[in-house]
Design an enzyme around this catalytic site. Sequence first.
Site, PDB file in Angstrom:
ATOM      1  N   HIS A 219       0.775  -1.126  -0.039  1.00 42.31           N
ATOM      2  CA  HIS A 219      -0.105  -0.019  -0.067  1.00 42.31           C
ATOM      3  C   HIS A 219       1.033   1.135   0.090  1.00 42.31           C
ATOM      4  O   HIS A 219       1.818   1.648   0.614  1.00 42.31           O
ATOM      5  CB  HIS A 219      -0.958   0.127   1.145  1.00 42.31           C
ATOM      6  CG  HIS A 219      -2.078  -1.037   1.272  1.00 42.31           C
ATOM      7  ND1 HIS A 219      -3.400  -0.674   1.730  1.00 42.31           N
ATOM      8  CD2 HIS A 219      -2.286  -1.926   0.370  1.00 42.31           C
ATOM      9  CE1 HIS A 219      -4.189  -1.731   1.208  1.00 42.31           C
ATOM     10  NE2 HIS A 219      -3.342  -2.577   0.591  1.00 42.31           N
TER      11      HIS A 219
ATOM     12  N   TYR B  40      -8.896   5.300   7.883  1.00 41.35           N
ATOM     13  CA  TYR B  40      -8.940   5.428   9.196  1.00 41.35           C
ATOM     14  C   TYR B  40      -9.883   6.693   9.144  1.00 41.35           C
ATOM     15  O   TYR B  40      -9.770   7.559   8.701  1.00 41.35           O
ATOM     16  CB  TYR B  40      -7.618   6.176   9.559  1.00 41.35           C
ATOM     17  CG  TYR B  40      -6.499   5.067   9.819  1.00 41.35           C
ATOM     18  CD1 TYR B  40      -5.660   4.808   8.893  1.00 41.35           C
ATOM     19  CD2 TYR B  40      -6.275   4.518  11.093  1.00 41.35           C
ATOM     20  CE1 TYR B  40      -4.858   3.816   8.708  1.00 41.35           C
ATOM     21  CE2 TYR B  40      -5.191   3.605  11.121  1.00 41.35           C
ATOM     22  CZ  TYR B  40      -4.395   3.300  10.099  1.00 41.35           C
ATOM     23  OH  TYR B  40      -3.303   2.060  10.407  1.00 41.35           O
TER      24      TYR B  40
ATOM     25  N   PRO C  35      -3.121   0.197  19.206  1.00 39.47           N
ATOM     26  CA  PRO C  35      -2.953  -0.250  17.754  1.00 39.47           C
ATOM     27  C   PRO C  35      -2.960   0.625  16.605  1.00 39.47           C
ATOM     28  O   PRO C  35      -2.804   0.607  15.560  1.00 39.47           O
ATOM     29  CB  PRO C  35      -3.988  -1.242  17.747  1.00 39.47           C
ATOM     30  CG  PRO C  35      -5.330  -0.777  18.854  1.00 39.47           C
ATOM     31  CD  PRO C  35      -4.416  -0.150  19.801  1.00 39.47           C
TER      32      PRO C  35
ATOM     33  N   LYS D 251       2.054  -0.303  14.982  1.00 39.22           N
ATOM     34  CA  LYS D 251       3.210  -0.335  15.338  1.00 39.22           C
ATOM     35  C   LYS D 251       3.877  -1.559  15.981  1.00 39.22           C
ATOM     36  O   LYS D 251       5.132  -1.688  16.154  1.00 39.22           O
ATOM     37  CB  LYS D 251       3.849   1.000  15.918  1.00 39.22           C
ATOM     38  CG  LYS D 251       3.741   2.122  15.051  1.00 39.22           C
ATOM     39  CD  LYS D 251       4.861   2.144  13.931  1.00 39.22           C
ATOM     40  CE  LYS D 251       4.796   3.140  13.191  1.00 39.22           C
ATOM     41  NZ  LYS D 251       5.339   2.831  12.021  1.00 39.22           N
TER      42      LYS D 251
ATOM     43  N   TYR E 213       4.823   6.602   9.911  1.00 41.74           N
ATOM     44  CA  TYR E 213       3.775   5.362   9.603  1.00 41.74           C
ATOM     45  C   TYR E 213       4.676   4.484   8.886  1.00 41.74           C
ATOM     46  O   TYR E 213       4.642   3.110   9.170  1.00 41.74           O
ATOM     47  CB  TYR E 213       2.673   5.855   8.833  1.00 41.74           C
ATOM     48  CG  TYR E 213       1.533   5.209   8.778  1.00 41.74           C
ATOM     49  CD1 TYR E 213       0.778   4.696   9.731  1.00 41.74           C
ATOM     50  CD2 TYR E 213       1.433   3.822   7.705  1.00 41.74           C
ATOM     51  CE1 TYR E 213      -0.242   3.915   9.724  1.00 41.74           C
ATOM     52  CE2 TYR E 213       0.520   3.165   7.325  1.00 41.74           C
ATOM     53  CZ  TYR E 213      -0.629   3.199   8.442  1.00 41.74           C
ATOM     54  OH  TYR E 213      -1.489   2.300   8.375  1.00 41.74           O
TER      55      TYR E 213
END
Length: 405
Positions: free
Chosen positions: A75, A204, A296, A300, A388
Amino acid sequence: MSISETQVGIIGAGPAGLVLSHLLARAGIEAVVLETRSREYVEHRVRAGVLEQSTIDLLDELSLSARLRAEGLIHRGILIGLEGRRYRIPLSELTSGRAITIYGQQELVKDLIAARLAAGGDIEFEVEAVELSGLETQRPTIRYHQRGHPHELHCDFVAGCDGSHGVSRRSIPPGVLRVYERRYPFAWLGILAAVAPSTDELIYARHERGFALHSVRSPTISRLYIQVDPGTALADWPDDRLWQELQLRLGTNDGWTLADGPVLEKSIALHHSFVVEPMQHGRLFLAGDAAHIVPPTGAKGLNLAVADVRMLARAIGHWYRGRQTEELERYSERCLNRIWRVQEFSSWLTGLLHRLPGMDPFDDRIARARLEWVCRSEAEALSLAENYVCLPFEYSDQISKNIVS
Ligand code: APR
Ligand code: PHB
């Protein structure tokens, strides 16, 4: 009683313990992995599934990535849902082409176990009553039972990779560790569903009813989460109610719809941040969830565990090459540097995306404005993307580059 010897005794066959066993084997160091659960159990335990670029790079280096390269989904961006709109954070564009790979943690665990056993590695499953002693000596001992028989394993080092409820951390005498922790006033209800994902990239979503996440596992399996009250029971969330709630929270003004399907697994996980310092006592070194937990939201946990054991393998390798202890002595400090960076990121992202129960309306508007700014400002999006997708393994070494005195 059977008595045996090895160089490193590894407690726990999760990602931390297994990756460590591979790293040590590559360095010619012998290890035995002891795991309380069965192989079947650890290979089917559903957990997260986002691998950072540096985790992939390490698995490549260890020749452990063939299946994940074939089946994992790369992704290059994530989507943020806010007020019926969707924004895209172009992770790869912002980070010179780096990306995340979606691959279920249990699939990685299967690959790590198969490769270690195929290479003649020693992983003992279904061990009981694991007990550590002599940690302050040069030859610690691990006692355990297996199929009713007592065993004693003598080693140079013990790697405590046994997760947040394991025995390793508890074996450190009181007063040595300092605990830092935060409990969040919400949990995530997560499902695995047999339905093609309704999105190409993770969504998200911040919503007035609470956070929702649409993740994926494969072209036919979706992974979805919603923020729930920590006191909620699974029985409060029959499948129909859950799909409706997901549609509401993930929905857009332009009529996007979420496809539903049979729910294969459903569970609730509380949000918790936790760190112990230091991550060492005598010859015991903690790694992964045994030493820290992150909420979560930033995905990570696994990546941090892999970064720890990479550092640990390096320090242990250094010790075997010249009996020098300096890398071992710096292990904890170096890991903690990265861990606190990741704690800050995970807690920031969690705050950005969740709506706290009973939130003050002013604070709520501020939180919405903050999230919108992350989506609109390239500087903010870059910071998100960097954290990220691609904290370098050498983070702790590089951090010193801007220190001027
Ligand atoms: N003796 C031996 N093994 C033990 C013991 C014990 N006393 N207690 C626990 N274990 C095992 C667990 O059964 C588990 O398989 O240790 C393993 C720890 O694995 P994880 O909990 O997966 O922890 P870790 O390897 O640090 O992985 C990092 O990141 O994505 C997050 O929480 C997620 O598991 C993930 C973690
Ligand atoms: C998951 O796919 O399980 C997942 C993805 C992203 C997260 C957390 C979990 O932030």
